[in-house]
Design an enzyme around this catalytic site. Structure first.
Site, PDB file in Angstrom:
ATOM      1  N   PHE A 196      -4.340  33.300 -16.273  1.00 21.62           N
ATOM      2  CA  PHE A 196      -4.692  33.808 -17.601  1.00 21.62           C
ATOM      3  C   PHE A 196      -4.400  32.777 -18.707  1.00 21.62           C
ATOM      4  CE2 PHE A 196      -2.471  36.623 -20.939  1.00 21.62           C
ATOM      5  CZ  PHE A 196      -3.597  36.730 -21.742  1.00 21.62           C
ATOM      6  N   THR A 215       7.851  29.952  -5.587  1.00 25.40           N
ATOM      7  CA  THR A 215       7.008  29.273  -6.584  1.00 25.40           C
ATOM      8  C   THR A 215       7.790  28.960  -7.860  1.00 25.40           C
ATOM      9  OG1 THR A 215       4.903  30.122  -5.796  1.00 25.40           O
ATOM     10  CG2 THR A 215       5.035  29.612  -8.139  1.00 25.40           C
ATOM     11  N   THR A 244       9.608  32.208 -20.546  1.00 26.81           N
ATOM     12  CA  THR A 244       9.341  33.545 -21.071  1.00 26.81           C
ATOM     13  C   THR A 244      10.559  34.094 -21.814  1.00 26.81           C
ATOM     14  OG1 THR A 244       9.058  35.848 -20.343  1.00 26.81           O
ATOM     15  CG2 THR A 244       9.964  34.350 -18.721  1.00 26.81           C
ATOM     16  N   ASP A 245      10.302  35.006 -22.755  1.00 27.58           N
ATOM     17  CA  ASP A 245      11.423  35.651 -23.466  1.00 27.58           C
ATOM     18  C   ASP A 245      12.224  36.556 -22.532  1.00 27.58           C
ATOM     19  OD1 ASP A 245       9.610  37.762 -23.188  1.00 27.58           O
ATOM     20  OD2 ASP A 245       9.561  38.271 -25.324  1.00 27.58           O
ATOM     21  N   GLU A 246      11.646  36.890 -21.355  1.00 30.76           N
ATOM     22  CA  GLU A 246      12.361  37.798 -20.448  1.00 30.76           C
ATOM     23  C   GLU A 246      13.647  37.184 -19.904  1.00 30.76           C
ATOM     24  OE1 GLU A 246      10.240  40.091 -17.611  1.00 30.76           O
ATOM     25  OE2 GLU A 246       8.528  40.384 -18.938  1.00 30.76           O
ATOM     26  N   TYR A 266      11.757  38.624 -11.234  1.00 36.19           N
ATOM     27  CA  TYR A 266      10.850  37.693 -11.945  1.00 36.19           C
ATOM     28  C   TYR A 266      11.615  36.897 -12.997  1.00 36.19           C
ATOM     29  CZ  TYR A 266       7.747  36.144 -15.672  1.00 36.19           C
ATOM     30  OH  TYR A 266       7.137  35.393 -16.653  1.00 36.19           O
ATOM     31  N   ALA A 307      14.776  36.501 -13.396  1.00 32.10           N
ATOM     32  CA  ALA A 307      15.852  35.680 -12.809  1.00 32.10           C
ATOM     33  C   ALA A 307      15.276  34.379 -12.261  1.00 32.10           C
ATOM     34  CB  ALA A 307      16.559  36.457 -11.707  1.00 32.10           C
ATOM     35  N   LYS A 310      12.558  32.842 -13.355  1.00 29.04           N
ATOM     36  CA  LYS A 310      12.169  31.991 -14.494  1.00 29.04           C
ATOM     37  C   LYS A 310      13.416  31.384 -15.149  1.00 29.04           C
ATOM     38  CE  LYS A 310       8.526  31.488 -16.053  1.00 29.04           C
ATOM     39  NZ  LYS A 310       7.452  30.497 -15.749  1.00 29.04           N
TER      40      LYS A 310
HETATM   41  P1  NAD Z   1      -1.014  34.371 -14.038  1.00 25.01           P
HETATM   42  O1  NAD Z   1      -0.356  35.177 -12.977  1.00 25.01           O
HETATM   43  O2  NAD Z   1      -2.226  34.894 -14.708  1.00 25.01           O
HETATM   44  O3  NAD Z   1      -1.395  32.929 -13.450  1.00 25.01           O
HETATM   45  C1  NAD Z   1      -0.533  32.191 -12.625  1.00 25.01           C
HETATM   46  C2  NAD Z   1      -1.330  31.035 -12.029  1.00 25.01           C
HETATM   47  O4  NAD Z   1      -0.436  30.243 -11.241  1.00 25.01           O
HETATM   48  C3  NAD Z   1      -2.454  31.480 -11.112  1.00 25.01           C
HETATM   49  O5  NAD Z   1      -3.619  30.722 -11.360  1.00 25.01           O
HETATM   50  C4  NAD Z   1      -1.926  31.205  -9.704  1.00 25.01           C
HETATM   51  O6  NAD Z   1      -2.942  30.922  -8.756  1.00 25.01           O
HETATM   52  C5  NAD Z   1      -1.058  29.977  -9.977  1.00 25.01           C
HETATM   53  N1  NAD Z   1       0.002  29.795  -8.966  1.00 25.01           N
HETATM   54  C6  NAD Z   1       0.859  30.766  -8.507  1.00 25.01           C
HETATM   55  N2  NAD Z   1       1.667  30.225  -7.572  1.00 25.01           N
HETATM   56  C7  NAD Z   1       1.333  28.908  -7.469  1.00 25.01           C
HETATM   57  C8  NAD Z   1       1.827  27.832  -6.688  1.00 25.01           C
HETATM   58  N3  NAD Z   1       2.827  28.004  -5.804  1.00 25.01           N
HETATM   59  N4  NAD Z   1       1.264  26.613  -6.840  1.00 25.01           N
HETATM   60  C9  NAD Z   1       0.233  26.427  -7.717  1.00 25.01           C
HETATM   61  N5  NAD Z   1      -0.282  27.421  -8.456  1.00 25.01           N
HETATM   62  C10 NAD Z   1       0.271  28.647  -8.349  1.00 25.01           C
HETATM   63  O7  NAD Z   1       0.139  34.045 -15.092  1.00 25.01           O
HETATM   64  P2  NAD Z   1       0.055  33.919 -16.688  1.00 25.01           P
HETATM   65  O8  NAD Z   1       0.211  35.263 -17.275  1.00 25.01           O
HETATM   66  O9  NAD Z   1      -1.098  33.056 -17.035  1.00 25.01           O
HETATM   67  O10 NAD Z   1       1.424  33.136 -16.949  1.00 25.01           O
HETATM   68  C11 NAD Z   1       1.452  31.705 -16.930  1.00 25.01           C
HETATM   69  C12 NAD Z   1       2.869  31.233 -17.222  1.00 25.01           C
HETATM   70  O11 NAD Z   1       3.278  31.736 -18.495  1.00 25.01           O
HETATM   71  C13 NAD Z   1       3.908  31.749 -16.222  1.00 25.01           C
HETATM   72  O12 NAD Z   1       4.826  30.698 -15.983  1.00 25.01           O
HETATM   73  C14 NAD Z   1       4.598  32.896 -16.945  1.00 25.01           C
HETATM   74  O13 NAD Z   1       5.924  33.042 -16.526  1.00 25.01           O
HETATM   75  C15 NAD Z   1       4.521  32.425 -18.389  1.00 25.01           C
HETATM   76  N6  NAD Z   1       4.480  33.490 -19.423  1.00 25.01           N
HETATM   77  C16 NAD Z   1       3.584  34.506 -19.331  1.00 25.01           C
HETATM   78  C17 NAD Z   1       3.521  35.465 -20.352  1.00 25.01           C
HETATM   79  C18 NAD Z   1       2.528  36.619 -20.303  1.00 25.01           C
HETATM   80  O14 NAD Z   1       2.604  37.503 -21.143  1.00 25.01           O
HETATM   81  N7  NAD Z   1       1.590  36.647 -19.368  1.00 25.01           N
HETATM   82  C19 NAD Z   1       4.390  35.362 -21.446  1.00 25.01           C
HETATM   83  C20 NAD Z   1       5.305  34.307 -21.486  1.00 25.01           C
HETATM   84  C21 NAD Z   1       5.327  33.361 -20.473  1.00 25.01           C
HETATM   85  O1  DAU Z   2       7.612  38.999 -22.218  1.00 23.94           O
HETATM   86  C1  DAU Z   2       6.862  38.058 -21.497  1.00 23.94           C
HETATM   87  C2  DAU Z   2       6.474  38.636 -20.166  1.00 23.94           C
HETATM   88  O2  DAU Z   2       5.495  39.640 -20.430  1.00 23.94           O
HETATM   89  C3  DAU Z   2       5.930  37.601 -19.196  1.00 23.94           C
HETATM   90  O3  DAU Z   2       6.944  36.689 -18.878  1.00 23.94           O
HETATM   91  C4  DAU Z   2       5.395  38.248 -17.920  1.00 23.94           C
HETATM   92  O4  DAU Z   2       4.773  37.287 -17.103  1.00 23.94           O
HETATM   93  C5  DAU Z   2       4.360  39.296 -18.315  1.00 23.94           C
HETATM   94  O5  DAU Z   2       3.914  39.976 -17.154  1.00 23.94           O
HETATM   95  C6  DAU Z   2       4.950  40.292 -19.308  1.00 23.94           C
HETATM   96  O6  DAU Z   2       5.972  41.113 -18.677  1.00 23.94           O
HETATM   97  P1  DAU Z   2       6.091  42.697 -18.967  1.00 23.94           P
HETATM   98  O7  DAU Z   2       6.784  43.315 -17.840  1.00 23.94           O
HETATM   99  O8  DAU Z   2       6.606  42.938 -20.343  1.00 23.94           O
HETATM  100  O9  DAU Z   2       4.501  43.055 -18.983  1.00 23.94           O
HETATM  101  P2  DAU Z   2       3.684  44.284 -18.343  1.00 23.94           P
HETATM  102  O10 DAU Z   2       2.297  44.166 -18.885  1.00 23.94           O
HETATM  103  O11 DAU Z   2       3.867  44.390 -16.874  1.00 23.94           O
HETATM  104  O12 DAU Z   2       4.385  45.549 -19.019  1.00 23.94           O
HETATM  105  C7  DAU Z   2       4.424  45.687 -20.437  1.00 23.94           C
HETATM  106  C8  DAU Z   2       5.154  46.985 -20.733  1.00 23.94           C
HETATM  107  O13 DAU Z   2       4.320  48.078 -20.307  1.00 23.94           O
HETATM  108  C9  DAU Z   2       6.461  47.152 -19.989  1.00 23.94           C
HETATM  109  O14 DAU Z   2       7.378  47.861 -20.811  1.00 23.94           O
HETATM  110  C10 DAU Z   2       6.099  48.016 -18.775  1.00 23.94           C
HETATM  111  C11 DAU Z   2       4.972  48.892 -19.321  1.00 23.94           C
HETATM  112  N1  DAU Z   2       3.942  49.294 -18.336  1.00 23.94           N
HETATM  113  C12 DAU Z   2       3.331  48.324 -17.620  1.00 23.94           C
HETATM  114  C13 DAU Z   2       2.346  48.658 -16.704  1.00 23.94           C
HETATM  115  C14 DAU Z   2       1.662  47.585 -15.877  1.00 23.94           C
HETATM  116  C15 DAU Z   2       3.597  50.643 -18.202  1.00 23.94           C
HETATM  117  O15 DAU Z   2       4.151  51.515 -18.896  1.00 23.94           O
HETATM  118  N2  DAU Z   2       2.624  50.961 -17.297  1.00 23.94           N
HETATM  119  C16 DAU Z   2       1.993  50.029 -16.530  1.00 23.94           C
HETATM  120  O16 DAU Z   2       1.120  50.398 -15.686  1.00 23.94           O
END
Ligand code: NAD
Ligand code: DAU
Length: 346
Positions: free
Chosen positions: A12, A101, A126-128, A151, A153, A155
């Site tokens: 993403f 990973t 991530t802020d997590e 997750y 932990a 990161k």
């Molecule tokens: P995502 O799950 O959409 O994408 C992860 C990508 O990494 C995928 O394309 C997957 O194929 C690739 N990948 C997984 N394991 C791999 C490996 N061993 N080698 C090579 N490629 C691999 O994740 P995202 O939501 O795009 O998040 C990207 C980064 O941003 C992550 O590090 C996540 O912790 C961080 N992040 C995400 C959010 C969020 O809200 N989604 C917020 C803050 C930080």
């Molecule tokens: O804060 C950054 C993080 O945000 C990233 O590091 C992670 O990669 C990303 O997945 C995201 O984590 P969250 O756990 O906050 O995101 P998620 O979309 O899974 O959940 C957002 C909130 O919604 C959380 O409080 C759980 C709740 N939720 C989630 C799902 C999937 C529900 O209530 N129902 C659901 O079906």
């Protein structure tokens, strides 16, 4: 900066970052290293097919032989590590892939980048890692890390490794810690895309617990502009928080989505809470804003409307990514070479 390695660029956020970087810097070329897990989708960058400044390499960041060769010969000015297992719920079912990973993969990248004397390494975190807030207060870069899920932990472990390489070896690393992203191309397991696609199909929206947990939502393009600012202008060895100034409870998000989609509240279904569910995340990004001149730009309602429109217009994408059928789709569209690449890695 002429040539960078982006890992996880088929996911993403990584895919948005690659597109934004190539658009912004005409001299830049990017190699995208991605394993193509369930979350990695080549369709996300289909528009770059044939672009000479873009190259895709299928591989695993935890595969030291492959990574050492790629980085050793790559001549990269920077490595930006997005590759991760990213979904909290999956980490509660099986933490193995998260350790491999997110921790081992980061260590392998650090060693390869250090051996090749890559001048900048940005770890996308991530802020997590900070754990959970009570009803008030914000995470700053000085907040002690206190992760709660496998997750977060994993990161946090990666962040500690990155910091240790900077401290022990003077390795030129930076870390960003961002809040919850939303936008097009997000895998429909995360709250916003799951609820949009379920509501579009008149399926229930499963709210964990009472729906009172709070997240700070930021548009993915704002996150990627923040990463770019840190990559180019951040001080080596530093952590930069990135957030949206946009705290919402999960129920607020759900009501807003239902209103924008013109769907009834009866779709809401309260289900068992996520084990160990963090109550609240909220980011103080003053450091990035004052030092780097970055701030989030996208208005939340507008961003959400556009995200809904994107999911409405891309129901095929959602169906394909859910079934894994995008690989066959991509091969039909773009021919044999990819098929051979993929076969080599199966
Ligand atoms: P995502 O799950 O959409 O994408 C992860 C990508 O990494 C995928 O394309 C997957 O194929 C690739 N990948 C997984 N394991 C791999 C490996 N061993 N080698 C090579 N490629 C691999 O994740 P995202 O939501 O795009 O998040 C990207 C980064 O941003 C992550 O590090 C996540 O912790 C961080 N992040 C995400 C959010 C969020 O809200 N989604 C917020 C803050 C930080
Ligand atoms: O804060 C950054 C993080 O945000 C990233 O590091 C992670 O990669 C990303 O997945 C995201 O984590 P969250 O756990 O906050 O995101 P998620 O979309 O899974 O959940 C957002 C909130 O919604 C959380 O409080 C759980 C709740 N939720 C989630 C799902 C999937 C529900 O209530 N129902 C659901 O079906």
């Amino acid at each position: 900066m002429k040539r960078i390695l982006v890992t996880g660029g088929c996911g993403f956020i990584g895919s948005v970052f690659i597109r934004q970087e190539l658009e912004t810097y005409p001299e830049l070329s990017i190699v995208n290293l991605d394993k193509l897990t369930y979350a990695g989708n080549l369709e996300n960058l289909a528009d770059l097919h044939g672009e000479p400044r873009y190259e895709f390499q299928r591989g695993d960041i935890a595969d030291a032989g492959f990574v050492n060769e790629l980085i050793g010969k790559g001549g990269f000015d920077a490595v930006v590590n997005f590759a991760a297992e990213s979904h909290v719920d999956r980490s509660l079912l099986d933490s193995g892939p998260f350790v491999r990973t997110n921790i081992v993969g980061t260590q392998v990248l650090l060693d390869a980048a250090r051996a090749a004397a890559v001048p900048r390494f940005l770890q996308v975190s991530t802020d997590e890692v900070y754990g959970s807030l009570g009803p008030t207060g914000l995470f700053t870069e000085d907040t002690p890390i206190n992760p709660n899920s496998p997750y977060s932990a994993s990161k946090a472990s990666a962040d500690l490794l990155v910091k240790s390489y900077n401290h022990s070896f003077g390795f030129p690393a930076l870390i960003t810690r961002c809040s919850n992203n939303y936008g097009p191309y997000q895998f429909p397991e995360k709250l916003i895309p799951l609820f949009i696609s379920n509501a579009l199909g008149d399926q229930p929206l499963p709210i964990y617990g009472a729906g009172t947990n709070v997240r700070d939502w930021i548009h993915v393009t704002d996150h990627c502009r923040g990463i770019d600012a840190v990559l180019r202008r951040g001080r080596l060895g530093e952590v930069y928080n990135l957030g949206g100034h946009n705290e919402k409870t999960n129920l607020e998000i759900t009501y807003l989505l239902l209103e924008l989609l013109d769907k009834p509240h009866s779709l809401i279904k309260y289900v068992s809470d996520r084990p160990g569910h963090d109550l609240r995340y909220a980011i103080d990004s003053t450091k990035a804003e004052t030092e780097l001149g970055w701030k989030p730009r996208v208005n939340f309602q507008q961003g959400l409307r556009e995200t809904i429109d994107w999911y409405r217009g891309n129901a095929d994408w959602v169906a394909r990514i859910k079934s894994g059928a995008y690989l066959r789709y991509y091969e039909q569209q773009y021919g044999k070479r990819l098929h051979e690449d993929q076969a080599a890695h199966r």
